[in-house]
Enzyme design. Structure first.
Site, short mmCIF file in Angstrom:
data_model
loop_
_atom_site.label_atom_id
_atom_site.label_comp_id
_atom_site.label_asym_id
_atom_site.label_seq_id
_atom_site.Cartn_x
_atom_site.Cartn_y
_atom_site.Cartn_z
CG HIS A 226 43.47 46.03 40.04
ND1 HIS A 226 42.43 47.11 40.97
CD2 HIS A 226 43.02 44.60 40.69
CE1 HIS A 226 40.94 46.38 41.92
NE2 HIS A 226 41.55 44.60 41.40
CD GLU A 227 43.86 42.04 38.37
OE1 GLU A 227 44.60 41.53 39.96
OE2 GLU A 227 43.21 42.03 38.31
CG HIS A 236 38.83 44.23 45.11
ND1 HIS A 236 38.18 42.49 44.87
CD2 HIS A 236 39.41 44.52 44.55
CE1 HIS A 236 38.86 42.38 43.90
NE2 HIS A 236 39.78 43.54 43.27
#
Length: 324
Positions: A226-227, A236
Site C-alpha cells: 500500500h505505502e 487512496h
C-alpha cells in the site's frame, strides 16, 4: 582379427555415438554451471522468464527504538520483498478472488524489487542497515515538512540518511508506538516530488513481512504494498474521504476505480456499494485487512508508469533500474 557383421558394426557405432553424446553433455553442463556461478555476495535473484520493465533495489533502514527494542530479522525483511514481488507482478494467488465485475482490470505492474547489493560508494551490501536510537516513526513526520523536526532521516541525529532516491527505494523501519506507549498508524509514504532526503516509506516493524512478530490484521505484508503504491504516486481508492463528488481533486485520478465514499476497514462483505457503484474494497489502496486486499488496476498501473516517462518525477530512477 575378428570380423563383425553389419548388425554388430552398426551397434558398436551407435553405442560410440551415445557415449560421445553423453560425454559432451556432461562436459557442457559442467562448463555451464561453472560459468554461471555468481561470485558476488547477495546478488539479486534471477529475473523470471516474463521480464519486468524495471527492478528497483531497496535499502531497509532499521531504526530500532532502544528503550523497548523490536524484533526484525533479515529473514523477516526478505519475506516482505517476496510479498512485494508477488503483489506488483500479479503473482499473488489471491488476486483470483477478485469479483467478476473487476477481474479484467487486475494488472501486472511489471515492477520488481530486491535488496540492494551495492551501496552508493560501490561497496557490497545486503541492503539492510541497523542502528539503535531513541527515535520512533513520528520523528519522521512534520505537518509543515520542516526537516529540522524530522530526525528519523538523518544519521547524525539518531536516524539514518537516505540513499540516493534516483537509485534506490528507501524504507525506514521504525516503531509506530506513541511516546505514551500506544500504537500509531502502521505506515506512511513520502510521495514523488518530496525532498530527496526523506523520499521513501516508513513502516512499523510489526506489520512488515510475513514472519512474527506481527499484528493480527497485518499478517500478509500488504502495508508495504500500500505505502509503496503511494510512493509510486497512487492515492487512496476513495480519494478524499466522505465524498462522492466525482472530480480529480476529490478522487484518485484513476478512471477504472469506482468513486467510493469512504475507506473500507476489516473484511468487507461483497458487494459493498457507495456513490452509486460497487466499491473496490479489495484494491491495495483501500484500508481493508491484509487478507482482503489483493489487486491493482490497469489504470493504477498507467498512473504509476507516468512517473517513469520523459519528464516524470522518477524518470532517473527508471533509467538506472530499467531491465535491458
Amino acid at each position: 582379427m575378428k570380423l563383425y557383421s553389419f548388425a554388430e558394426t552398426f551397434a558398436i557405432t551407435m553405442n560410440t555415438k551415445k557415449l560421445t553424446y553423453y560425454t559432451s553433455f556432461i562436459l557442457l553442463s559442467i562448463l555451464f554451471f561453472s560459468c554461471s556461478k555468481d561470485d558476488k555476495p547477495d546478488s539479486p535473484p534471477p529475473i523470471p522468464a516474463s521480464k519486468p520493465k524495471m527492478r528497483i533495489p531497496i535499502v531497509v533502514h532499521v531504526v530500532n527504538y532502544a528503550p523497548d527494542p523490536f524484533e526484525i530479522s533479515d529473514e523477516k525483511i526478505k519475506s516482505q520483498i517476496e510479498v512485494l514481488n508477488k503483489d506488483f507482478r500479479k503473482l499473488n494467488d489471491d488476486w483470483q478472488k477478485t469479483p467478476d465485475i473487476f477481474i479484467d482490470l487486475v494488472a501486472d505492474i511489471e515492477i520488481e524489487f530486491y535488496l540492494a547489493t551495492t551501496a552508493p560508494d560501490g561497496t557490497p551490501t545486503n541492503g539492510i542497515l541497523r542502528n539503535e536510537s531513541n527515535l520512533i516513526a513520528s520523528d519522521g513526520v512534520d505537518q509543515n515538512n520542516n526537516l529540522d523536526n524530522m530526525p528519523l532521516y538523518f544519521t547524525q541525529r539518531g536516524g539514518q540518511d537516505a540513499w540516493p532516491n534516483d537509485q534506490y527505494l528507501n524504507i525506514w523501519i521504525a516503531d509506530y508506538k506513541n511516546r505514551d506507549g500506544g500504537m500509531g498508524l502502521p505506515g506512511y509514504a513520502n510521495p514523488p516530488g518530496t525532498d530527496p532526503r526523506i523520499d521513501g516509506v516508513v513502516i512499523e516493524p510489526r506489520v512488515f513481512g510475513t514472519l512474527p512478530p506481527l499484528y493480527g490484521e497485518y499478517k500478509y505484508g500488504r502495508t508495504a504494498t500500500h505505502e509503496i503504491g503511494h510512493w509510486l504516486n497512487l492515492k487512496h481508492i476513495y480519494g478524499t474521504q466522505d465524498s462522492c463528488e466525482d472530480s480529480p481533486e476529490k478522487g484518485d485520478y484513476v478512471d477504472d476505480t469506482p468513486t467510493q465514499f469512504a475507506s473500507s476497514n476489516g473484511k468487507p462483505a461483497f458487494p459493498k456499494s457507495s456513490c452509486g457503484s460497487i466499491d473496490m474494497t479489495m484494491n491495495f489502496m483501500d484500508y481493508s485487512d491484509d487478507d482482503s486486499m489483493y489487486m491493482f488496476t490497469k489504470g493504477q498501473k498507467a498512473r504509476m508508469w507516468e512517473l517513469f516517462a520523459e519528464g516524470g518525477l522518477r524518470r532517473k530512477l527508471f533509467e538506472n533500474c530499467e531491465v535491458k
